[in-house]
Design an enzyme around this catalytic site. Structure first.
Site, PDB file in Angstrom:
ATOM      1  CB  SER A  47     -61.671  32.375  54.055  1.00 40.89           C
ATOM      2  OG  SER A  47     -60.814  32.294  54.962  1.00 40.89           O
ATOM      3  N   GLY A  99     -63.679  32.951  49.730  1.00 42.56           N
ATOM      4  CA  GLY A  99     -62.723  34.035  49.789  1.00 42.56           C
ATOM      5  C   GLY A  99     -63.331  34.970  50.857  1.00 42.56           C
ATOM      6  CE  LYS A 118     -66.361  27.164  49.877  1.00 40.89           C
ATOM      7  NZ  LYS A 118     -67.042  26.549  48.643  1.00 40.89           N
ATOM      8  CG  LEU A 143     -61.672  29.211  45.137  1.00 35.39           C
ATOM      9  CD1 LEU A 143     -60.511  30.164  44.588  1.00 35.39           C
ATOM     10  CD2 LEU A 143     -61.043  27.774  45.369  1.00 35.39           C
ATOM     11  CG  ASP A 163     -69.668  28.748  52.106  1.00 28.61           C
ATOM     12  OD1 ASP A 163     -70.404  27.846  52.225  1.00 28.61           O
ATOM     13  OD2 ASP A 163     -69.170  29.146  50.854  1.00 28.61           O
TER      14      ASP A 163
END
Length: 293
Positions: free
Chosen positions: A109, A106, A16, A104, A141
């Site tokens: 996610s 990671g 993201k 990002l 997140d």
């Protein structure tokens, strides 16, 4: 992606970007109120899941610097297993390409892809809202990736509203430095009183002719990070010589947007050899969105 009754292969855990990141306040418990727009990318780690019948959760690939017991992927699988009391277990393979400490998302996610994939593989059929409530326990997140759409985020990042974003190509550049998120959030010079904006404010910018992303907002963490980490400051300066650029999350990655893959690849070809560059297209929906209702 390959789907069978015993395994799920090639499950993408997309990166993201924070198209902007404003910190609007600090709570008594130390958490920060923020506003951001999260953009999914068609680029990330790839996970593979094979169901076990002995109930054991195992990560079968090594991830340097991340012990198995503290890996968010393993924690996500064990959390879902405990929540549902399923008898199933799983072997998890991770093809790790996203840099850690890069902003990002990671690890978050990876955890979300694990929850979504096991919801399908273990035939749990939990609704999306229930998976999001579990995801909060793994990190701020993670709920966004379960939400599965590009989103305007508020609160600590868990209040999400879908936003339609234009298709773009991005060049994401990461210097060889790890930026600890907690260190940046605790810095006394971090701006914590940015005036709140609205979704309408952001969407109005999306149709303007102004240079993007400079045309809307900023990343409140960028000034702190570039002061502390010269490598990040160098990436920002280098990209700005090509096109407007911005840091994502708490760094260290910096991104720039392009109208075409060709333009992004041309910029990537000029990067210094010591920096990691990736060209990625925007996504409108998480690849595993259909694994929850």
């Amino acid at each position: 992606m390959t789907d069978s009754t015993r395994s799920l292969r090639n499950c993408l855990a997309p990166a993201k970007l924070n198209l902007f990141l404003h910190i609007t306040g600090r709570r008594p418990n130390g958490y920060h109120d923020l506003q951001s727009v999260f953009q999914l990318l068609n680029w990330g780690d790839t996970l593979h899941f094979t169901r076990r019948d002995d109930g054991r959760v195992a990560r079968v690939t090594d991830v340097p610097g991340v012990p198995e017991e503290s890996d968010l992927v393993v924690r996500a699988a064990n959390l879902l297993k405990a929540h549902t009391d399923t008898a199933h277990g799983v072997d998890i393979e991770i093809d790790k390409i996203l840099p850690m400490g890069a902003g990002l998302g990671g690890g978050s996610s990876d955890a979300a892809t694990t929850l979504l994939a096991l919801n399908r593989l273990w035939q749990l059929d939990l609704p999306r809202a229930e998976l999001q409530s579990l995801a909060v326990k793994l990190g701020a997140d993670v709920p966004f990736f379960i939400f599965g759409k590009n989103a305007f985020a508020e609160g600590i990042g868990e209040e999400l509203a879908e936003v339609e974003l234009p298709t773009r190509w991005f060049l994401v550049v990461t210097p060889r430095v790890h930026v600890p998120t907690a260190e940046i959030f605790s810095d006394e010079l971090l701006t914590r009183d940015t005036k709140p904006v609205t979704i309408a404010d952001f969407l109005a910018q999306q149709t303007s002719d102004a240079e993007w992303p400079d045309s809307f907002g900023r990343n409140d963490m960028q000034e702190v990070v570039t002061r502390k980490y010269a490598e990040v400051a160098q990436v920002v300066k280098w990209l700005y010589d090509v096109t407007p650029a911005r840091m994502t999350g708490s760094g260290a990655s910096v991104f720039a947007a392009f109208h075409s893959k060709h333009e992004a690849e041309a910029a990537k070809a000029k990067l210094p050899a010591s920096w990691n560059g990736a060209v990625a297209e925007s996504l409108n929906e998480h690849p595993l969105f259909a694994f929850a209702s």
